[in-house]
Design a protein around this motif. Structure first.
Motif, PDB file in Angstrom:
ATOM      1  N   ARG A  96       6.005  13.154   0.320  1.00 53.18           N
ATOM      2  CA  ARG A  96       4.704  12.635   1.100  1.00 53.18           C
ATOM      3  C   ARG A  96       5.045  12.690   2.628  1.00 53.18           C
ATOM      4  O   ARG A  96       5.877  12.440   2.875  1.00 53.18           O
ATOM      5  CB  ARG A  96       4.418  11.264   0.683  1.00 53.18           C
TER       6      ARG A  96
ATOM      7  N   SER B 299      -1.143   5.047  11.918  1.00 50.61           N
ATOM      8  CA  SER B 299       0.447   5.447  12.310  1.00 50.61           C
ATOM      9  C   SER B 299       1.275   4.195  12.812  1.00 50.61           C
ATOM     10  O   SER B 299       2.252   4.296  12.285  1.00 50.61           O
ATOM     11  CB  SER B 299       0.524   6.683  13.071  1.00 50.61           C
TER      12      SER B 299
ATOM     13  N   LEU C  80       0.879  11.911   7.422  1.00 49.67           N
ATOM     14  CA  LEU C  80      -0.640  12.092   7.507  1.00 49.67           C
ATOM     15  C   LEU C  80      -1.252  11.753   6.225  1.00 49.67           C
ATOM     16  O   LEU C  80      -2.225  11.305   5.961  1.00 49.67           O
ATOM     17  CB  LEU C  80      -1.152  13.321   8.044  1.00 49.67           C
ATOM     18  N   ASP C  81      -0.477  12.370   5.211  1.00 45.38           N
ATOM     19  CA  ASP C  81      -0.933  12.212   3.761  1.00 45.38           C
ATOM     20  C   ASP C  81      -0.831  10.954   3.383  1.00 45.38           C
ATOM     21  O   ASP C  81      -1.857  10.370   2.962  1.00 45.38           O
ATOM     22  CB  ASP C  81       0.138  13.346   2.767  1.00 45.38           C
TER      23      ASP C  81
ATOM     24  N   MET D  92      -0.995   8.423   5.433  1.00 45.59           N
ATOM     25  CA  MET D  92      -2.166   7.554   6.213  1.00 45.59           C
ATOM     26  C   MET D  92      -3.307   7.745   5.508  1.00 45.59           C
ATOM     27  O   MET D  92      -4.233   6.617   5.355  1.00 45.59           O
ATOM     28  CB  MET D  92      -2.189   8.213   7.639  1.00 45.59           C
ATOM     29  N   ARG D  93      -3.564   8.778   4.762  1.00 41.59           N
ATOM     30  CA  ARG D  93      -4.970   9.112   4.177  1.00 41.59           C
ATOM     31  C   ARG D  93      -5.108   8.237   3.050  1.00 41.59           C
ATOM     32  O   ARG D  93      -6.174   7.632   2.548  1.00 41.59           O
ATOM     33  CB  ARG D  93      -5.204  10.691   3.950  1.00 41.59           C
ATOM     34  N   LEU D  94      -4.007   8.357   2.089  1.00 43.83           N
ATOM     35  CA  LEU D  94      -3.766   7.727   0.843  1.00 43.83           C
ATOM     36  C   LEU D  94      -4.013   5.935   0.828  1.00 43.83           C
ATOM     37  O   LEU D  94      -4.385   5.400   0.308  1.00 43.83           O
ATOM     38  CB  LEU D  94      -2.405   7.845   0.301  1.00 43.83           C
ATOM     39  N   THR D  95      -3.296   5.434   2.023  1.00 42.82           N
ATOM     40  CA  THR D  95      -3.160   4.149   2.317  1.00 42.82           C
ATOM     41  C   THR D  95      -4.085   3.494   3.183  1.00 42.82           C
ATOM     42  O   THR D  95      -4.471   2.368   3.159  1.00 42.82           O
ATOM     43  CB  THR D  95      -1.828   3.647   2.836  1.00 42.82           C
ATOM     44  N   GLY D  96      -4.828   4.253   4.070  1.00 38.33           N
ATOM     45  CA  GLY D  96      -5.735   3.876   5.028  1.00 38.33           C
ATOM     46  C   GLY D  96      -5.037   3.307   6.152  1.00 38.33           C
ATOM     47  O   GLY D  96      -5.767   2.605   7.030  1.00 38.33           O
TER      48      GLY D  96
ATOM     49  N   LYS E 170       0.799  -1.261   0.002  1.00 36.74           N
ATOM     50  CA  LYS E 170      -0.010   0.101   0.139  1.00 36.74           C
ATOM     51  C   LYS E 170       0.877   1.175  -0.158  1.00 36.74           C
ATOM     52  O   LYS E 170       0.586   2.243  -0.817  1.00 36.74           O
ATOM     53  CB  LYS E 170      -0.923  -0.056   1.224  1.00 36.74           C
TER      54      LYS E 170
END
Length: 109
Positions: free
Chosen positions: A22, A35, A25-26, A28-32, A9
């Motif tokens: 990247r 942390s 947080l960016d 985390m949003r892209l991959t789901g 991912k």
């Protein structure tokens, strides 16, 4: 590099725009990914020299937020990630809509 689902991912997200830096947080949003999963993956990719990381030069008070650590694939990381993901895709069966009943006893998904 062991290609777990979280690693795949993260590599996929980074390869979507290989030259774009990247931050956590960016990603985390892209991959789901949470942390606690993302950052160990980023650390392993850095240790393998697939990923470079640099802190942004920003005054946290002026920006109103902490400085971000930006991650970017290295040249070797880009090449290795593309090769690794191509190998994973080659091993993954093609996903097609089910076309009628399958062999006897097979689930009709």
């Amino acid at each position: 590099m062991r290609l777990t689902i979280p690693v795949i991912k993260v590599l996929s997200a980074l390869l979507a725009e290989p030259d774009a830096p990247r931050y956590g947080l960016d990603l985390m949003r892209l991959t789901g990914l949470p942390s606690g999963t993302l950052y160990p993956v980023l650390h392993r990719l850095q240790a393998a020299d697939w990923l470079a990381a640099d802190w942004e030069a920003v005054d946290p008070v002026a920006a109103g937020r902490p400085a971000r650590r930006y991650y970017r694939l290295t040249g070797e990381g880009t090449r290795s990630a593309r090769l690794a993901l191509a190998e994973v895709r080659a091993l993954t069966p093609a996903q097609r809509p089910h076309e009628g009943p399958g062999p006897a006893g097979a689930p009709a998904w």
